[in-house]
Design a protein around this motif. Sequence first.
Motif, PDB file in Angstrom:
ATOM      1  N   SER A  22       0.819  -1.206   0.000  1.00 24.28           N
ATOM      2  CA  SER A  22       0.000   0.000   0.000  1.00 24.28           C
ATOM      3  C   SER A  22       0.855   1.260   0.000  1.00 24.28           C
ATOM      4  O   SER A  22       1.853   1.346   0.702  1.00 24.28           O
ATOM      5  CB  SER A  22      -0.915   0.013   1.224  1.00 24.28           C
ATOM      6  OG  SER A  22      -1.641   1.237   1.275  1.00 24.28           O
ATOM      7  N   CYS A  23       0.430   2.225  -0.806  1.00 26.68           N
ATOM      8  CA  CYS A  23       1.059   3.547  -0.799  1.00 26.68           C
ATOM      9  C   CYS A  23       0.205   4.540  -0.025  1.00 26.68           C
ATOM     10  O   CYS A  23       0.594   5.694   0.155  1.00 26.68           O
ATOM     11  CB  CYS A  23       1.245   4.065  -2.234  1.00 26.68           C
ATOM     12  SG  CYS A  23       2.549   3.230  -3.133  1.00 26.68           S
ATOM     13  N   CYS A  41       0.247  -1.003  -4.953  1.00 26.15           N
ATOM     14  CA  CYS A  41       1.139  -1.278  -6.088  1.00 26.15           C
ATOM     15  C   CYS A  41       0.465  -2.278  -7.016  1.00 26.15           C
ATOM     16  O   CYS A  41      -0.082  -3.274  -6.532  1.00 26.15           O
ATOM     17  CB  CYS A  41       2.454  -1.826  -5.557  1.00 26.15           C
ATOM     18  SG  CYS A  41       3.660  -2.184  -6.846  1.00 26.15           S
ATOM     19  N   PRO A  42       0.409  -2.050  -8.303  1.00 31.29           N
ATOM     20  CA  PRO A  42       0.993  -0.994  -9.131  1.00 31.29           C
ATOM     21  C   PRO A  42      -0.031   0.054  -9.598  1.00 31.29           C
ATOM     22  O   PRO A  42       0.120   0.636 -10.650  1.00 31.29           O
ATOM     23  CB  PRO A  42       1.513  -1.782 -10.324  1.00 31.29           C
ATOM     24  CG  PRO A  42       0.455  -2.843 -10.536  1.00 31.29           C
ATOM     25  CD  PRO A  42      -0.033  -3.187  -9.140  1.00 31.29           C
ATOM     26  N   GLN A  43      -1.060   0.316  -8.818  1.00 35.45           N
ATOM     27  CA  GLN A  43      -2.088   1.273  -9.227  1.00 35.45           C
ATOM     28  C   GLN A  43      -1.498   2.677  -9.374  1.00 35.45           C
ATOM     29  O   GLN A  43      -0.479   3.002  -8.767  1.00 35.45           O
ATOM     30  CB  GLN A  43      -3.231   1.315  -8.204  1.00 35.45           C
ATOM     31  CG  GLN A  43      -4.050   0.048  -8.130  1.00 35.45           C
ATOM     32  CD  GLN A  43      -5.099   0.128  -7.037  1.00 35.45           C
ATOM     33  OE1 GLN A  43      -4.883   0.699  -5.973  1.00 35.45           O
ATOM     34  NE2 GLN A  43      -6.264  -0.461  -7.314  1.00 35.45           N
ATOM     35  N   GLN A  68       2.418   6.495 -10.132  1.00 33.98           N
ATOM     36  CA  GLN A  68       2.190   5.088  -9.852  1.00 33.98           C
ATOM     37  C   GLN A  68       2.719   4.710  -8.476  1.00 33.98           C
ATOM     38  O   GLN A  68       3.826   5.090  -8.098  1.00 33.98           O
ATOM     39  CB  GLN A  68       2.872   4.224 -10.923  1.00 33.98           C
ATOM     40  CG  GLN A  68       2.539   2.761 -10.797  1.00 33.98           C
ATOM     41  CD  GLN A  68       3.055   1.948 -11.976  1.00 33.98           C
ATOM     42  OE1 GLN A  68       3.642   2.479 -12.905  1.00 33.98           O
ATOM     43  NE2 GLN A  68       2.837   0.660 -11.942  1.00 33.98           N
ATOM     44  N   CYS A  69       1.918   3.951  -7.755  1.00 36.41           N
ATOM     45  CA  CYS A  69       2.328   3.424  -6.465  1.00 36.41           C
ATOM     46  C   CYS A  69       3.457   2.424  -6.706  1.00 36.41           C
ATOM     47  O   CYS A  69       3.329   1.494  -7.503  1.00 36.41           O
ATOM     48  CB  CYS A  69       1.134   2.741  -5.790  1.00 36.41           C
ATOM     49  SG  CYS A  69       1.506   1.938  -4.226  1.00 36.41           S
ATOM     50  N   GLY A  70       4.585   2.645  -6.054  1.00 36.57           N
ATOM     51  CA  GLY A  70       5.769   1.808  -6.294  1.00 36.57           C
ATOM     52  C   GLY A  70       5.862   0.597  -5.381  1.00 36.57           C
ATOM     53  O   GLY A  70       5.147   0.480  -4.384  1.00 36.57           O
ATOM     54  N   GLU A  71       6.766  -0.292  -5.717  1.00 39.19           N
ATOM     55  CA  GLU A  71       6.991  -1.505  -4.927  1.00 39.19           C
ATOM     56  C   GLU A  71       7.530  -1.180  -3.537  1.00 39.19           C
ATOM     57  O   GLU A  71       7.471  -2.012  -2.640  1.00 39.19           O
ATOM     58  CB  GLU A  71       7.972  -2.433  -5.659  1.00 39.19           C
ATOM     59  CG  GLU A  71       7.404  -2.999  -6.941  1.00 39.19           C
ATOM     60  CD  GLU A  71       8.407  -3.837  -7.718  1.00 39.19           C
ATOM     61  OE1 GLU A  71       9.554  -4.030  -7.236  1.00 39.19           O
ATOM     62  OE2 GLU A  71       8.050  -4.301  -8.806  1.00 39.19           O
ATOM     63  N   ASP A  72       8.041   0.035  -3.368  1.00 35.51           N
ATOM     64  CA  ASP A  72       8.548   0.459  -2.059  1.00 35.51           C
ATOM     65  C   ASP A  72       7.447   1.066  -1.184  1.00 35.51           C
ATOM     66  O   ASP A  72       7.703   1.524  -0.067  1.00 35.51           O
ATOM     67  CB  ASP A  72       9.689   1.470  -2.229  1.00 35.51           C
ATOM     68  CG  ASP A  72       9.273   2.730  -2.985  1.00 35.51           C
ATOM     69  OD1 ASP A  72       8.116   2.815  -3.446  1.00 35.51           O
ATOM     70  OD2 ASP A  72      10.122   3.624  -3.124  1.00 35.51           O
ATOM     71  N   GLY A  73       6.200   1.081  -1.709  1.00 33.58           N
ATOM     72  CA  GLY A  73       5.087   1.619  -0.948  1.00 33.58           C
ATOM     73  C   GLY A  73       5.030   3.138  -0.976  1.00 33.58           C
ATOM     74  O   GLY A  73       4.402   3.754  -0.113  1.00 33.58           O
TER      75      GLY A  73
END
Length: 170
Positions: A22-23, A41-43, A68-73
């Motif tokens: 989640s971001c 992620c990846p929305q 874009q929401c990244g893999e790092d949140g």
Amino acid sequence: EFSIKCQKDGTWEDATSAVPISCGKPKERDHAAFPDMEFVCPQAATYLCETGFSTDGKSFGPKEFDVQCGEDGKFPAEPAGCKPVECGSVSAPKFSVQVEYEGEKLTSLVYQEIAAFECKPGYSTNAKFGGENTAFKTTCQADGSYTATPSCLPIVCAAVPVQPSTTADS
């Protein structure tokens, strides 16, 4: 990343459900409206530029952008937001000069900025003598154009009244 093992009996060991990264809710960006909801992620969150703004400062430029929401949140820091639309260089109308407006004399304007002018001596906006009709301004509009400005016209002197026993030379 996660792993799962095949057990001796041919079944898979219990696996924990994968949970999306989640971001959270996107943060505010300059002169842009954004959705008030959480993203994973990846929305991507779509931002819409306010009136008078675009992503590149051009009147016909893009009016929206995605982050874009990244893999790092986290959402990326760029772009920072939308830029004001540019109206371009200021040029004084004929028979006028640009003067300071609120302490500034800008050479080019962006949305909502103002340039002020004064008619040159011997000119006014109504062709009459008097200080009230010599100053005017223009504003940079949302579409990249300037508001209309009046023309500076030569001041026309009133006719000299003819007195009894006198003549007027033209």
